[in-house]
Write an enzyme that holds these catalytic residues in place. Structure first.
Site, PDB file in Angstrom:
ATOM      1  N   HIS A 193     -52.864  11.607 -14.519  1.00 41.15           N
ATOM      2  CA  HIS A 193     -52.602  10.190 -13.762  1.00 41.15           C
ATOM      3  C   HIS A 193     -52.441   9.906 -12.425  1.00 41.15           C
ATOM      4  O   HIS A 193     -53.379   9.843 -11.302  1.00 41.15           O
ATOM      5  CB  HIS A 193     -51.537   9.848 -15.038  1.00 41.15           C
ATOM      6  CG  HIS A 193     -51.266   7.950 -13.839  1.00 41.15           C
ATOM      7  ND1 HIS A 193     -52.482   7.398 -14.195  1.00 41.15           N
ATOM      8  CD2 HIS A 193     -50.820   7.286 -12.985  1.00 41.15           C
ATOM      9  CE1 HIS A 193     -52.233   5.818 -13.703  1.00 41.15           C
ATOM     10  NE2 HIS A 193     -51.081   6.404 -13.208  1.00 41.15           N
ATOM     11  N   ARG A 296     -61.856   2.391 -17.116  1.00 44.97           N
ATOM     12  CA  ARG A 296     -60.679   2.613 -18.145  1.00 44.97           C
ATOM     13  C   ARG A 296     -60.149   1.217 -17.957  1.00 44.97           C
ATOM     14  O   ARG A 296     -59.685   0.597 -17.704  1.00 44.97           O
ATOM     15  CB  ARG A 296     -59.858   3.383 -17.487  1.00 44.97           C
ATOM     16  CG  ARG A 296     -60.363   4.712 -16.944  1.00 44.97           C
ATOM     17  CD  ARG A 296     -58.620   5.774 -16.291  1.00 44.97           C
ATOM     18  NE  ARG A 296     -59.412   7.204 -16.343  1.00 44.97           N
ATOM     19  CZ  ARG A 296     -60.120   7.496 -14.916  1.00 44.97           C
ATOM     20  NH1 ARG A 296     -59.959   6.672 -14.285  1.00 44.97           N
ATOM     21  NH2 ARG A 296     -60.521   9.346 -14.615  1.00 44.97           N
ATOM     22  N   ARG A 332     -64.823   2.072 -22.409  1.00 47.02           N
ATOM     23  CA  ARG A 332     -64.409   2.993 -22.940  1.00 47.02           C
ATOM     24  C   ARG A 332     -63.005   1.301 -23.212  1.00 47.02           C
ATOM     25  O   ARG A 332     -62.130   1.150 -22.880  1.00 47.02           O
ATOM     26  CB  ARG A 332     -63.591   4.262 -22.077  1.00 47.02           C
ATOM     27  CG  ARG A 332     -63.224   5.291 -23.201  1.00 47.02           C
ATOM     28  CD  ARG A 332     -62.434   6.227 -22.312  1.00 47.02           C
ATOM     29  NE  ARG A 332     -61.294   5.919 -21.624  1.00 47.02           N
ATOM     30  CZ  ARG A 332     -60.380   7.014 -20.404  1.00 47.02           C
ATOM     31  NH1 ARG A 332     -61.295   8.183 -20.534  1.00 47.02           N
ATOM     32  NH2 ARG A 332     -59.805   6.728 -20.416  1.00 47.02           N
ATOM     33  N   GLU A 431     -64.658  15.336 -26.275  1.00 46.66           N
ATOM     34  CA  GLU A 431     -63.541  15.993 -26.171  1.00 46.66           C
ATOM     35  C   GLU A 431     -62.451  16.855 -26.898  1.00 46.66           C
ATOM     36  O   GLU A 431     -62.128  17.611 -26.618  1.00 46.66           O
ATOM     37  CB  GLU A 431     -62.661  14.977 -25.289  1.00 46.66           C
ATOM     38  CG  GLU A 431     -62.612  13.188 -26.024  1.00 46.66           C
ATOM     39  CD  GLU A 431     -61.963  12.708 -25.214  1.00 46.66           C
ATOM     40  OE1 GLU A 431     -61.659  13.035 -24.229  1.00 46.66           O
ATOM     41  OE2 GLU A 431     -61.477  11.320 -25.679  1.00 46.66           O
ATOM     42  N   ASN A 454     -62.061  16.900 -19.573  1.00 39.54           N
ATOM     43  CA  ASN A 454     -59.746  17.505 -18.958  1.00 39.54           C
ATOM     44  C   ASN A 454     -59.733  17.370 -20.135  1.00 39.54           C
ATOM     45  O   ASN A 454     -58.864  19.097 -20.926  1.00 39.54           O
ATOM     46  CB  ASN A 454     -59.032  15.919 -18.793  1.00 39.54           C
ATOM     47  CG  ASN A 454     -60.101  15.753 -17.055  1.00 39.54           C
ATOM     48  OD1 ASN A 454     -60.242  16.109 -16.192  1.00 39.54           O
ATOM     49  ND2 ASN A 454     -59.620  14.389 -16.500  1.00 39.54           N
ATOM     50  N   ASP A 455     -60.086  17.072 -21.105  1.00 35.99           N
ATOM     51  CA  ASP A 455     -59.244  16.927 -22.537  1.00 35.99           C
ATOM     52  C   ASP A 455     -59.668  18.025 -23.333  1.00 35.99           C
ATOM     53  O   ASP A 455     -59.735  18.619 -24.276  1.00 35.99           O
ATOM     54  CB  ASP A 455     -59.637  15.490 -23.288  1.00 35.99           C
ATOM     55  CG  ASP A 455     -57.599  15.170 -23.179  1.00 35.99           C
ATOM     56  OD1 ASP A 455     -56.728  15.316 -22.369  1.00 35.99           O
ATOM     57  OD2 ASP A 455     -57.784  13.555 -23.313  1.00 35.99           O
ATOM     58  N   ARG A 465     -51.963  20.354 -20.791  1.00 30.06           N
ATOM     59  CA  ARG A 465     -52.924  20.105 -19.786  1.00 30.06           C
ATOM     60  C   ARG A 465     -51.828  19.834 -18.622  1.00 30.06           C
ATOM     61  O   ARG A 465     -51.647  19.227 -17.156  1.00 30.06           O
ATOM     62  CB  ARG A 465     -54.315  19.265 -19.703  1.00 30.06           C
ATOM     63  CG  ARG A 465     -54.204  18.029 -19.304  1.00 30.06           C
ATOM     64  CD  ARG A 465     -55.704  17.414 -19.540  1.00 30.06           C
ATOM     65  NE  ARG A 465     -55.692  16.027 -20.038  1.00 30.06           N
ATOM     66  CZ  ARG A 465     -55.342  15.163 -19.930  1.00 30.06           C
ATOM     67  NH1 ARG A 465     -54.498  14.833 -18.915  1.00 30.06           N
ATOM     68  NH2 ARG A 465     -55.697  14.000 -20.592  1.00 30.06           N
ATOM     69  N   CYS A 502     -67.654  12.758 -17.699  1.00 32.71           N
ATOM     70  CA  CYS A 502     -66.796  11.745 -16.686  1.00 32.71           C
ATOM     71  C   CYS A 502     -65.709  12.552 -16.412  1.00 32.71           C
ATOM     72  O   CYS A 502     -64.971  11.937 -15.913  1.00 32.71           O
ATOM     73  CB  CYS A 502     -66.989  10.433 -17.802  1.00 32.71           C
ATOM     74  SG  CYS A 502     -66.249  10.811 -18.878  1.00 32.71           S
TER      75      CYS A 502
END
Lengths: 577, 90
Positions: A193, A296, A332, A431, A454-455, A465, A502
């Site tokens: 984050h 988000r 999302r 993901e 990322n995921d 991560r 994304c």
């Protein structure tokens, strides 16, 4: 002690070099013991009164600062100010000091805890939630009483180098970005984050700096080099000169890239790449994007104590749709759980939160929460182009359940005669490997997909991560990740459905050419990265990108891929000169 | 000592902003002021936002306001009047 310079290293995110004064963020407090005294109580009463004044001043300051920035969170602190002036609690604290001979900090602990429990036990959840406010004020008073610095992130002076163990969305929601010169944390990495926040705001940040809280002294001159991942406390003059010249050339590069910021990203052989923006509701900039690839919605849930209702959500979604001004917005649905927790929705602790009940899994369990969000989103879709994206889809069953609920909400709006976009595209985040492997089938059923690299990477590599101990196993450029990305892109191209990336990879200038070569024509990232990514795209041809991608797919390890990318970049820059 | 009763007619009862308005008005008087449901023995300090909130006074509840002090009559009457006015929510 003084004068000795200190050097620490970590993971550089968001680029740039900054100088400033350190502020150590210690949100936690030492345990308050139930201390009693034998001496007259007057000094303890005076200390308590002093803490009341100091806390009131801090709270009014926060209110003014948040109000000036037009932030709703100001109300939370206005309400806390009222509780601070509560007569009954005041009487009880004074009584505990004068009669029970408790120290001011211990008296505040006892009384505030008792009143917090009183509220926590009420049937009305709105009132029960106020217990958190009482505990918050309690900590504020105790910090003053113990002579500790206030733990407010909303009142930092300009030029602050913020040092913390970790930063949560609820902490950073209060930050005034204009006062933060740089961020240094012990935890986190490229995809955490804090990294996303820092990139979005263009603040130099070095994360995963081991022992930062012990090693870095407070209120000390500090230089943060977020190009090399180094942090220097009390840097010597020669080093400062070096860092300043490095900073100057970085800024020159950034300036050169800025020319590309508002241009269309087109390869040298004329293939346009659509550049999307990832937004989070604060400091959003949609001017330089072709579309919004990721909105988000979590931000609405961060800095409040109670869940936002449908109307509040509707108003915010409309604001974003209006701001997008005709550009497509990808909304999302709520993605919390995992590394994101919010105060207004306490969740049970899980041993493996990333493998737990997060995002869509959570909202499918909390139907009312999901319905109110879907209603708000659908209603806002009447005001501009929008598509809905479900996070954390692991199977087509997940997608079908989410879609069925969305259809149900649509019928509800039909009976009420409320307008919404009937043909609103419904898509999935890819993901989880289980859906990535079924990309061809998914492409047949969904309207579009967006890849959260990322995921996807953390699940493919089985490496948390956020855990620095396994950072080396989290391989963004693993050939497995690349092969997975190529298959997803092929499947969606065959089905004629849009697919975009994304995740953080889309904004990584090292990865852009590779992604275009793999077939991607839509990349979405925070607006701070637009200039650099567009500049990169304008520097290669599709053919060159394809050749690079083929070579990368033939690599057997991440190391080989990275070496290939480095070689390619040095060739590219040689040609530019 | 002076007591008065009043029934909450506003939708949100003595919560949120109305509770805050009520406590602010109570604090403007010198008298000691308490409130309670007439059928209950325990009264709570009207100058305490936390105690007022903890009572969960909702719409339709009758509240007894008791004031004791130099301005007891004015205090009880003003607070009852505020409740009757519906806190501007009507």
């Amino acid at each position: 002690m003084d004068g000795a310079s200190i050097r620490l290293t970590g993971i550089a995110v968001s680029g740039g070099i900054a100088f400033g004064h350190t502020f150590l963020y210690h949100p936690e407090l030492p345990e308050i013991r139930c201390d009693r005294f034998e001496t007259p109580p007057e000094p303890h009463i005076a200390a308590y009164e002093h803490s009341l004044h100091a806390a009131a001043e801090q709270l009014s300051g926060i209110c003014r600062s948040l109000q000036a920035r037009g932030r709703d969170a100001a109300q939370i602190f206005a309400a806390q100010l009222e509780i601070l002036q509560d007569e009954e609690m005041d009487i009880c604290v004074r009584g505990a000091i004068a009669e029970e001979r408790l120290t001011a900090a211990a008296a505040v602990e006892q009384v505030y805890e008792q009143f917090a429990q009183l509220l926590a036990q009420t049937a009305d959840p709105l009132i029960a939630a106020r217990a958190a406010d009482i505990r918050d004020i309690k900590l504020r008073l105790q910090r003053v009483l113990l002579g500790l610095e206030s733990a407010d992130l909303s009142l930092l002076p300009p030029g602050t180098v913020l040092v913390a163990r970790d930063l949560f969305p609820s902490d950073t929601a209060l930050l005034d970005p204009s006062c933060i010169a740089a961020i240094v944390t012990e935890l986190g990495n490229q995809t955490s984050h804090t990294a996303i926040l820092a990139k979005g705001l263009g603040i130099p940040a070095v994360l995963a700096v081991r022992g930062a809280m012990e090693a870095i002294p407070p209120h000390t001159v500090c230089a943060v080099d977020a190009l090399s991942g180094e942090v220097f406390c009390r840097p010597e003059e020669a080093l400062c000169v070096h860092l300043r010249s490095k900073q100057a050339s970085f800024q020159e590069d950034a300036l050169r890239q800025q020319k590309y910021r508002y241009r269309q990203a087109v390869t040298t052989d004329g293939v346009p790449i659509e550049i999307g923006v990832n937004i989070g509701g604060q400091n959003d900039d949609l001017a330089s994007c072709d579309y919004c690839g990721l909105f988000r919605t979590e931000f609405l849930f961060l800095d409040r104590q109670i869940l936002p209702d449908e109307q509040t959500q509707f108003a915010e979604y409309c604001r974003v749709v209006e701001q997008a001004d005709g550009k497509l917005v990808t909304l999302r649905t709520l993605d919390i759980g995992g590394d994101k927790s919010v105060p207004c929705l306490p969740l049970p602790k899980e041993d493996n939160p990333f493998l737990g009940c997060r995002a869509l899994r959570l909202t499918l369990n909390r139907r009312e929460l999901f319905r109110s969000q879907l209603r708000a989103a659908l209603r806002a879709s009447a005001y501009g182009p929008m598509q809905i994206l479900y996070p954390m889809v692991g199977s087509l069953t997940d997608f079908r359940r989410a879609k069925a609920l969305t259809r149900e909400v649509m019928r509800e709006l039909d009976t009420e005669g409320v307008p919404y976009r009937r043909d609103i595209p419904l898509g999935i985040m890819i993901e989880i490997p289980s859906i990535a492997l079924l990309a061809d089938m998914a492409a047949d059923e969904v309207d579009f997909a967006s890849i959260g690299t990322n995921d996807l990477c953390q699940y493919l590599c089985a490496a948390d991560r956020l855990n620095p101990a396994v950072a080396e196993y989290y391989e963004t450029f693993s050939p497995a990740v690349l092969r997975c990305l190529r298959e997803i892109c092929r499947a969606f191209d065959r089905a004629g459905k849009p697919v975009s990336i994304c995740g953080e990879m889309a904004g990584d200038t090292r990865a852009v050419k590779l992604l275009v070569g793999l077939g991607y024509r839509r990349l979405s990232m925070s607006s701070g990265q637009h200039a650099a990514v567009k500049a990169a795209i304008c520097g290669f041809s599709l053919e060159e990108a394809r050749v690079l991608a083929e070579k990368a797919l033939a690599c057997r390890t991440q190391e080989e891929v990275l070496r290939l990318l480095d070689e390619d970049r040095s060739c590219g820059s040689a040609l530019l000169v | 000592m002076f007591s008065m009763q009043a029934q909450l007619i506003n939708a949100s009862g003595l919560h949120a902003r109305p509770a805050s308005d009520f406590v602010k008005l109570a604090k403007s008087f010198a008298s000691r002021i308490t409130v309670r449901r007439p059928e209950q023995a325990d009264a709570v300090n009207a100058k305490s936002i936390v105690m007022i909130l903890s009572q969960g006074f909702c719409k339709g509840t009758t509240i007894e306001i008791t004031a004791e002090g130099p301005d007891e009559e004015a205090a009880a009457m003003a607070l009852a009047e505020l409740i009757h006015s519906g806190f501007g929510e009507m």
